[in-house]
Design a protein around this motif. Structure first.
Motif, PDB file in Angstrom:
ATOM      1  N   ILE A  87       2.391   5.943  16.938  1.00  9.29           N
ATOM      2  CA  ILE A  87       2.584   4.855  15.975  1.00  9.29           C
ATOM      3  C   ILE A  87       4.026   4.916  15.490  1.00  9.29           C
ATOM      4  N   GLN A 114       7.325   3.925  13.317  1.00 11.68           N
ATOM      5  CA  GLN A 114       7.450   3.685  11.889  1.00 11.68           C
ATOM      6  C   GLN A 114       7.427   2.198  11.559  1.00 11.68           C
ATOM      7  N   TRP A 143       3.749   1.218  11.286  1.00  6.64           N
ATOM      8  CA  TRP A 143       2.845   2.046  10.477  1.00  6.64           C
ATOM      9  C   TRP A 143       2.134   1.235   9.407  1.00  6.64           C
ATOM     10  N   ASN A 144       2.871   0.372   8.700  1.00  7.87           N
ATOM     11  CA  ASN A 144       2.258  -0.389   7.605  1.00  7.87           C
ATOM     12  C   ASN A 144       1.293  -1.452   8.103  1.00  7.87           C
ATOM     13  N   VAL A 158       5.661  12.582  11.053  1.00 10.33           N
ATOM     14  CA  VAL A 158       6.423  11.869  12.071  1.00 10.33           C
ATOM     15  C   VAL A 158       7.205  12.877  12.908  1.00 10.33           C
ATOM     16  N   ALA A 170       7.746   8.922  15.812  1.00  9.79           N
ATOM     17  CA  ALA A 170       6.408   8.332  15.754  1.00  9.79           C
ATOM     18  C   ALA A 170       5.403   9.370  15.261  1.00  9.79           C
TER      19      ALA A 170
END
Length: 491
Positions: free
Chosen positions: A342, A344, A347-348, A381, A387
């Motif tokens: 995933i 950054q 991520w949200n 991360v 990631a």
């Protein structure tokens, strides 16, 4: 001369003017004629654009294999796709190695073989294991001696306690000898019975002469001596009984402690042996150790701790084996991990949690998807990749899935919502226009332009152009598209 030149030039100019007015000229088209031509061109374009319905003959319908479905509202989950790879399930992927040094004597499985938990896969000859088994044998022998000693002392203790109780109860020496003939008393039985007999004899003598002493038949001094002998015999017996009870009690405790110590030595020797055999080997106990043959004391059986497949063999027979060096790799490939990253930036947007189901596809396996259960949502991360890891467990018997294979993981990015959606194969794109075919009858199909939204699980969201209940063509779409294009060309 000048007059003649001017006269000639005038004549020439006159001729040019007359020619200009008298020369025939093409007529200019009227505005009305231009508009008419333009209208004819637009009519042709409109006619071509209006070819939106296809009517097929029965033979064409049969060959097209057309299939229709009613438009429905379906749940659609907004998602994003993450790249990743398959890896072994770390809980079902083991390296078989030896916990002791030795020589690899037998290899019983090969890469690709299926194995079960507890199955012997290789055999090692280890002098260290032979010494450990010999130590266990020695400790077991010592334990047996200690247990025998404890048993004997326990029997003596019980016998002496019973004898003392009978003496205190006043049983006759003869009955004691008869009743305790089968008891284990050691030297204490003879000593105590003799002391008890002396006491009883002293009592009888003292009691028998007491009347004679009272009437003066014997001297008082003699009676006093006999009373003293009775008291001495009684005290001696009491002392012997107390000493006997203390001695046998101590011996019993000491032999019990010695047996317990011998048992601990056996346990330690067995623990050391089991450590050398490895954690996956069957645990050797006192009961099972007696079944080991003398000519196999140095043999070590390496067993598989899981059900799975032999993925790799790293050594061959007759090679020396070192502690911790892998010999086989065994894995249960019906359980794999799909590991995605995933970024950054994503991520949200990703809303996924432990236990949630995600969809996994592999480019190498066309038209097939697999479900994975999320087991790890990384919190840290990776500095190298930028990631965080997302790991899902796949349970599948499909042998096409292989560790190291590239995959795509589809994860949710928002809450599910109900939308009008049709199978993606029903949607056609031509000249940047998206449309579907709606069945007006069994043989007549109409092109309907639509606007599309998101796609998921081979379904496409329709944001405009269709209503629930419309009969959309989902099979034979290419045939209808070809027919409508051909009809446009003929017009």
């Amino acid at each position: 001369m000048h007059k003649k030149l001017l006269y000639a030039l005038g004549i020439s100019a006159l001729i040019v003017c007359v020619a200009f007015f008298l020369w025939p000229r093409p007529e200019h088209p009227s505005v009305e004629s231009v508009d008419l031509a333009s209208a004819e061109v637009d009519a042709e374009n409109i006619a071509a654009a209006e070819i939106r319905t296809v009517k097929l003959s029965p033979p064409k319908i049969a060959s097209a294999a057309i299939k229709v479905e009613a438009v429905k509202r379906r749940p659609l989950q907004p998602t994003c796709t993450l790249p990743g790879r398959l890896d072994y399930d770390q809980n079902r992927h083991v390296s078989i190695h030896s916990a002791c040094e030795g020589i690899l004597t037998d290899i019983l499985v090969q890469p690709g073989n299926e194995v079960t938990r507890g199955q012997v896969v290789a055999r090692i000859s280890s002098p260290e294991v032979g010494q450990a088994r010999s130590e266990v044998q020695s400790r077991l022998a010592s334990l047996q001696l200690a247990v025998n000693e404890q048993k004997r002392n326990s029997e003596i203790c019980s016998g002496v306690e019973e004898l003392v109780a009978l003496i205190r109860a006043g049983e006759s020496p003869e009955s004691l000898v008869t009743g305790l003939a089968t008891e284990t008393l050691g030297d204490y039985g003879r000593t105590l019975i003799e002391a008890y007999a002396r006491k009883r004899s002293a009592i009888a003598i003292a009691n028998g002469s007491r009347e004679a002493a009272d009437v003066g038949a014997i001297a008082g001094r003699i009676q006093t001596e006999r009373e003293r002998e009775r008291q001495t015999a009684d005290a001696a017996l009491t002392s012997l009984m107390e000493q006997a009870l203390f001695d046998v009690g101590q011996q019993c405790k000491q032999s019990t402690a010695a047996a317990e110590a011998a048992q601990r030595e056996v346990d330690i020797a067995l623990q050391r042996l089991n450590a050398l055999l490895g954690p996956a080997a069957p645990v050797v106990t006192q009961a099972s150790f007696s079944k080991v043959k003398k000519d196999t004391l140095s043999n070590v059986d390496l067993v598989s701790p899981i059900d799975g497949t032999v993925e790799e063999r790293l050594l061959t027979a007759t090679e020396r084996v070192s502690i911790g060096v892998p010999i086989f790799t065994i894995a249960d490939t019906s359980h794999l991990w799909a590991e995605a990253d995933i970024r950054q930036s994503d991520w949200n947007a990703i809303t996924v949690g432990l236990g949630q189901i995600v969809t996994i596809t592999a480019p190498a396996i066309a038209n097939t998807s697999f479900e994975g259960k999320v087991i790890v949502v990384g919190r840290r991360v990776n500095l190298a990749t930028g990631a965080a890891p997302l790991v899902a467990q796949i349970t599948s018997s499909d042998t096409r899935l292989r560790p190291g294979m590239f995959i795509r993981m589809t994860v949710p990015t928002a809450e599910s919502r109900d939308v009008i959606a049709v199978p993606t194969k029903a949607v056609v794109v031509h000249e940047n226009q998206t449309f579907v075919f709606v069945a007006d009858s069994d043989a007549e199909f109409r092109r309907v332009d639509v606007a599309t939204g998101e796609q998921q699980n081979e379904m496409t969201e329709i944001t405009s152009g269709l209503q629930v209940g419309d009969q959309v063509v989902v099979e034979g779409v290419f045939k209808l598209k070809s027919e409508i294009l051909l009809a446009g060309e003929e017009e």
